[in-house]
Design an enzyme around this catalytic site. Structure first.
Site, PDB file in Angstrom:
ATOM      1  N   PRO A   2       0.819  -1.211   0.000  1.00 55.68           N
ATOM      2  CA  PRO A   2       0.000   0.000   0.000  1.00 55.68           C
ATOM      3  C   PRO A   2       0.854   1.263   0.000  1.00 55.68           C
ATOM      4  O   PRO A   2       1.826   1.372   0.755  1.00 55.68           O
ATOM      5  CB  PRO A   2      -0.808  -0.135   1.295  1.00 55.68           C
ATOM      6  CG  PRO A   2      -0.896  -1.606   1.525  1.00 55.68           C
ATOM      7  CD  PRO A   2       0.425  -2.145   1.067  1.00 55.68           C
ATOM      8  N   GLU A   3       0.492   2.209  -0.853  1.00 58.25           N
ATOM      9  CA  GLU A   3       1.184   3.481  -0.935  1.00 58.25           C
ATOM     10  C   GLU A   3       0.275   4.568  -0.377  1.00 58.25           C
ATOM     11  O   GLU A   3      -0.716   4.269   0.292  1.00 58.25           O
ATOM     12  CB  GLU A   3       1.617   3.745  -2.381  1.00 58.25           C
ATOM     13  CG  GLU A   3       2.543   2.652  -2.922  1.00 58.25           C
ATOM     14  CD  GLU A   3       2.992   2.876  -4.359  1.00 58.25           C
ATOM     15  OE1 GLU A   3       3.001   4.049  -4.811  1.00 58.25           O
ATOM     16  OE2 GLU A   3       3.314   1.898  -5.048  1.00 58.25           O
TER      17      GLU A   3
END
Length: 274
Positions: A2-3
């Site tokens: 996840p960014e």
């Protein structure tokens, strides 16, 4: 992994679901993920109210009523949910925080690279000292072409890795750096120190646009990412080059290629990224 858009999506959902709720009980089913989980049992979380949930980089911070916070990072496969107590525990759910409305905050991570721990806050509304190493937020006025140009001077490494350096600008990982550089027409192979002011301005502008659009669509579900409600992010349907090696560039029609940069596979179009 996840960014920023995925962390922002999670943070907003948890803010809606948990702010104002009080923790009534803590259950830990696994000794550790990336860091030990058992300290949660002795952290005196029972009776503490969650007063806010916010994001910094790829981290989510749940502020507690006693000046501390729960610090979360979702590693490569972390998923959090807030569900009713009658939902059976899943195999890789490692922590339950029971809330005063009868629901449970659940932290799942199949690979155990995620993190959940209690930290002290620098001030109400602030962030833990553990996040002091992070650079500017890309969706704030502090991140613009002038900042990126100034920070890139003297840098001999490639612009792709520079854009992913969390000490420079936080939260932009492989997916969004790849898409940003394609949208800006900049090759990921270019030395960061050789960028012009105009090119740096394009990179900052496109990063803001792409990150904002990804947040609007709930992030990108490329691998294991799921939103708090179990839904997938929809931005993956708009990816121009990431994960599209061998296909045609949607802008110029050239074949998309990949190269290894910083130990990661990086897709780009040799036709329109110079």
């Amino acid at each position: 992994m996840p960014e920023l858009p995925e962390a922002e999506t999670i943070g907003r959902a948890l803010n809606r679901a948990m702010t104002g709720r009080t923790i009534t009980r803590v259950e830990v089913f696994t000794p550790a993920m990336r860091e030990p989980l058992t300290p949660l049992l002795s952290a005196r979380l029972e009776g503490r109210k969650i007063v806010d949930v916010r994001r910094r980089g790829r981290y989510v911070v749940a502020e507690l009523s006693d000046g501390r916070a729960l610090l979360m990072h979702f590693g490569m496969s972390g998923v959090v949910r807030v569900e009713t107590a009658d939902t059976p525990r899943r195999k890789h759910e490692h922590v339950f925080l029971h809330l005063d409305d009868g629901r449970i905050f659940r932290f799942e991570c199949t690979r155990r690279f995620s993190m959940l721990k209690v930290c002290e806050l620098s001030a109400p509304g602030g962030f833990p000292a553990e996040l002091d190493m992070l650079g500017v937020e890309p969706l704030t006025p502090e991140f613009d072409g002038d900042y990126f140009y100034l920070k890139s001077r003297g840098r001999t490494g490639n612009v792709k890795c520079f854009l992913m350096d969390n000490a420079i600008v936080c939260g932009i990982g492989n997916i969004y750096a790849t898409e940003t550089l394609h949208a800006a027409g900049i090759s990921p192979l270019r030395p960061a120190g050789k960028l012009t002011k105009k090119e740096c301005a394009r990179i900052a502008e496109e990063a803001k646009r792409i990150l904002s659009r990804a947040i609007e669509l709930g992030g990108s579900s490329i691998s294991d990412f799921l939103n708090v409600d179990g839904s997938e992010g929809k931005f993956g349907q708009e990816l121009a080059v990431y994960g599209r090696a061998g296909k045609m560039c949607p802008r110029c029609g050239k074949r998309i290629e990949t190269v290894r940069l910083g130990g990661r596979s990086s897709a780009y179009c040799p036709g329109c990224q110079k």
